[in-house]
Design a protein around this motif. Structure first.
Motif, mmCIF file in Angstrom:
data_model
loop_
_atom_site.group_PDB
_atom_site.id
_atom_site.type_symbol
_atom_site.label_atom_id
_atom_site.label_comp_id
_atom_site.label_asym_id
_atom_site.label_seq_id
_atom_site.Cartn_x
_atom_site.Cartn_y
_atom_site.Cartn_z
ATOM 1 N N GLY A 36 0.803 -1.209 0.000
ATOM 2 C CA GLY A 36 0.000 0.000 0.000
ATOM 3 C C GLY A 36 0.841 1.266 0.000
ATOM 4 N N ALA A 37 0.292 2.290 -0.683
ATOM 5 C CA ALA A 37 0.780 3.671 -0.567
ATOM 6 C C ALA A 37 -0.480 4.445 -0.224
ATOM 7 C CB ALA A 37 1.411 4.139 -1.869
ATOM 8 N N ARG A 58 6.756 -3.424 2.080
ATOM 9 C CA ARG A 58 5.698 -3.193 1.072
ATOM 10 C C ARG A 58 4.748 -2.080 1.522
ATOM 11 N NH1 ARG A 58 3.969 -9.082 -1.265
ATOM 12 N NH2 ARG A 58 3.505 -7.922 -3.178
ATOM 13 N N ALA A 59 5.132 -1.386 2.593
ATOM 14 C CA ALA A 59 4.399 -0.188 3.012
ATOM 15 C C ALA A 59 5.152 0.995 2.410
ATOM 16 C CB ALA A 59 4.362 -0.100 4.529
ATOM 17 N N GLN A 64 4.670 5.887 -6.784
ATOM 18 C CA GLN A 64 5.802 5.608 -7.684
ATOM 19 C C GLN A 64 6.735 4.571 -7.061
ATOM 20 O OE1 GLN A 64 4.710 8.705 -6.865
ATOM 21 N NE2 GLN A 64 4.695 10.044 -8.647
ATOM 22 N N GLU A 65 6.993 4.728 -5.747
ATOM 23 C CA GLU A 65 7.818 3.729 -5.043
ATOM 24 C C GLU A 65 7.141 2.366 -5.076
ATOM 25 O OE1 GLU A 65 8.545 4.821 -0.970
ATOM 26 O OE2 GLU A 65 9.634 6.636 -1.528
ATOM 27 N N LEU A 67 5.088 1.193 -7.367
ATOM 28 C CA LEU A 67 5.208 0.627 -8.721
ATOM 29 C C LEU A 67 6.590 -0.004 -8.899
ATOM 30 C CD1 LEU A 67 3.874 0.362 -11.517
ATOM 31 C CD2 LEU A 67 4.735 2.636 -12.067
ATOM 32 N N GLU A 68 7.621 0.733 -8.508
ATOM 33 C CA GLU A 68 8.989 0.210 -8.619
ATOM 34 C C GLU A 68 9.186 -1.029 -7.755
ATOM 35 O OE1 GLU A 68 11.615 0.918 -10.615
ATOM 36 O OE2 GLU A 68 10.010 2.028 -11.603
ATOM 37 N N GLY A 69 8.683 -0.958 -6.538
ATOM 38 C CA GLY A 69 8.875 -2.048 -5.589
ATOM 39 C C GLY A 69 8.129 -3.306 -5.964
ATOM 40 N N GLU A 70 6.986 -3.168 -6.592
ATOM 41 C CA GLU A 70 6.135 -4.337 -6.875
ATOM 42 C C GLU A 70 6.424 -4.988 -8.212
ATOM 43 O OE1 GLU A 70 3.674 -5.870 -4.891
ATOM 44 O OE2 GLU A 70 4.698 -4.665 -3.379
ATOM 45 N N LYS A 71 6.897 -4.203 -9.189
ATOM 46 C CA LYS A 71 6.831 -4.720 -10.556
ATOM 47 C C LYS A 71 7.730 -5.915 -10.813
ATOM 48 C CE LYS A 71 9.803 -1.384 -12.924
ATOM 49 N NZ LYS A 71 9.813 -0.159 -13.718
#
Ligand code: NAI
Length: 378
Positions: A36-37, A58-59, A64-65, A67-71
């Motif tokens: 989550g953001a 993942r918090a 934008q963070e 998107l980068e962190g999850e992709k």
């Protein structure tokens, strides 16, 4: 069955719509909040996400963070919900779709018709789900009305009358309150105030229940509180593709009305009424007959209404469970299983076209205009 990983952008602590998404997504065990953001304030968002059970890494501080962190994760989110203020929907939805994520976006999906067309095209090109949260269409008894119309139970639909009119911005002494003011400020809200905020739910509902689309409209907009640049009250007449006549009233100054969303559908052989504050019931009157109260959970309802009811007859379920019904079908769609209908990017696009065309009509003293997005005009 394996749970799906779910992410949320916006809907932070104290937000209006965030809790309904969290209750809805997690109600049936399909989704687990994995990322989550949640807030425009990075630290508040991270803190709240972790209190909701999201792992520290993942918090995220912003989308934008996220998107980068999850992709590039193996266990990346299967669905992201966008529940931020309106003007951010387009950029976030576009970015996540392009990165191959499924998206559920809050309404209004975009601010302009062009942006709406772009989202529809990106969803088509990527093959990813882009849903829009017209959640009222997922109440069981709304599905029952739609089913009755499709079955011909009230004959050809002649007339739809719908309103989404509340009184919560009716106090002129409160008009400068920052939580109220932005909604009527074009720099923040765009071209329309109340119609874009609430009226589009009513217009979507008319199309959904009728199984038809709005073709033309004529709008009368008013700012009843003089300091407001955008409308706080609107009357929109419309015609649907199959000739159904539509009347839509939306207002935020109707003091005494609470949520204030209702729809009446009048056909050649009967009429029906549903009111969001009594969502378990549909009033049905066959021509020449008495009014009947149809109740969620009773026997003899359509498969669709029964499928989306969870607790026994007469027990209220309410708004978060209507949102849950959207998530039920999204989970099935993501898993490639048979699923029911859910509102899509194309519905978000149609709403945006209607908003912009209603503004054009209102600026020309209610001239009738084509309500359809350019890509659907033939
Ligand atoms: P709100 O102002 O109560 O909450 C917005 C939340 O988003 C806050 O937690 C805020 O910190 C967060 N936020 C703002 N900018 C952000 C960003 N850039 N990144 C991450 N988080 C951010 O707003 P509300 O009423 O919850 O509305 C949010 C959206 O939901 C709107 O688009 C609204 O139209 C829609 N909505 C839909 C409803 C429905 O029935 N489908 C009902 C109510 C709202």
């Amino acid at each position: 069955m394996k749970r799906l990983n779910w992410g949320m952008i916006g809907g932070g602590e104290g937000s209006q719509i965030g809790p309904a998404h969290r209750m809805g997504a997690q109600a049936d065990g399909n989704f687990v909040l994995a990322a989550g953001a949640l807030d425009h304030d990075a630290e508040r968002g991270k803190d709240y996400a972790q209190r909701l059970g999201v792992a520290e890494d993942r918090a995220y501080g912003n989308w934008q963070e996220m998107l980068e962190g999850e992709k590039n994760r193996d266990d990346r989110i299967d669905l992201v919900t966008v529940a931020t203020p309106n003007s951010t929907h387009f950029e976030i939805t576009k970015s996540f779709l392009e990165a191959g994520f499924n998206v559920l976006c809050e309404k209004p999906m975009t601010m302009t018709v062009e942006e709406g067309e772009e989202i529809v095209k990106i969803a088509e090109a990527t093959g990813k789900i882009c849903a829009v949260n017209y959640c009222y269409s997922a109440y069981p008894m709304v599905r029952e009305m739609r089913n009755m119309v499709a079955n011909g139970d009230i004959g050809k639909v002649r007339l739809i009358v719908t309103s989404f009119s509340h009184g919560h911005h009716g106090d002129a002494t409160d008009a400068d309150n920052p939580r109220v003011r932005w909604r009527y400020d074009p720099a923040m809200a765009g071209v329309s105030g109340q119609f874009a905020d609430c009226g589009i739910h009513a217009m979507h509902m008319a199309s959904f229940v009728a199984g038809d689309e709005v073709r033309t409209l004529s709008a009368d907009f008013a700012s009843t509180i003089a300091s407001r640049e955008l409308e706080d009250d609107a009357m929109v007449s419309f015609r649907m593709e199959r000739g159904t006549v539509g009347r839509l009233w939306t207002s935020s100054v109707a003091i005494g009305r609470q949520h204030g969303f209702d729809i009446q559908v009048f056909g050649e052989t009967g009429g029906m009424k549903w009111f969001s504050e009594q969502p378990n019931q549909v009033l049905y009157t066959p021509v020449g007959g008495r009014t009947q109260i149809m109740e969620k959970g009773e026997s003899g309802l359509s498969d669709e209404a029964s499928r989306l009811s969870r607790v026994a007859i007469a027990h209220p379920e309410g708004f978060p469970m209507a949102v849950a019904n959207i998530y039920v079908d999204l989970a099935a769609a993501i898993r490639g299983e048979p699923h029911g209908d859910y509102p899509k990017a194309v519905d978000g696009l149609r709403s945006m076209a209607a908003v912009h065309q209603a503004v054009a009509s209102a600026n020309e003293d209610g001239a009738w205009v084509d309500a359809r997005p350019p890509m659907f005009r033939t």
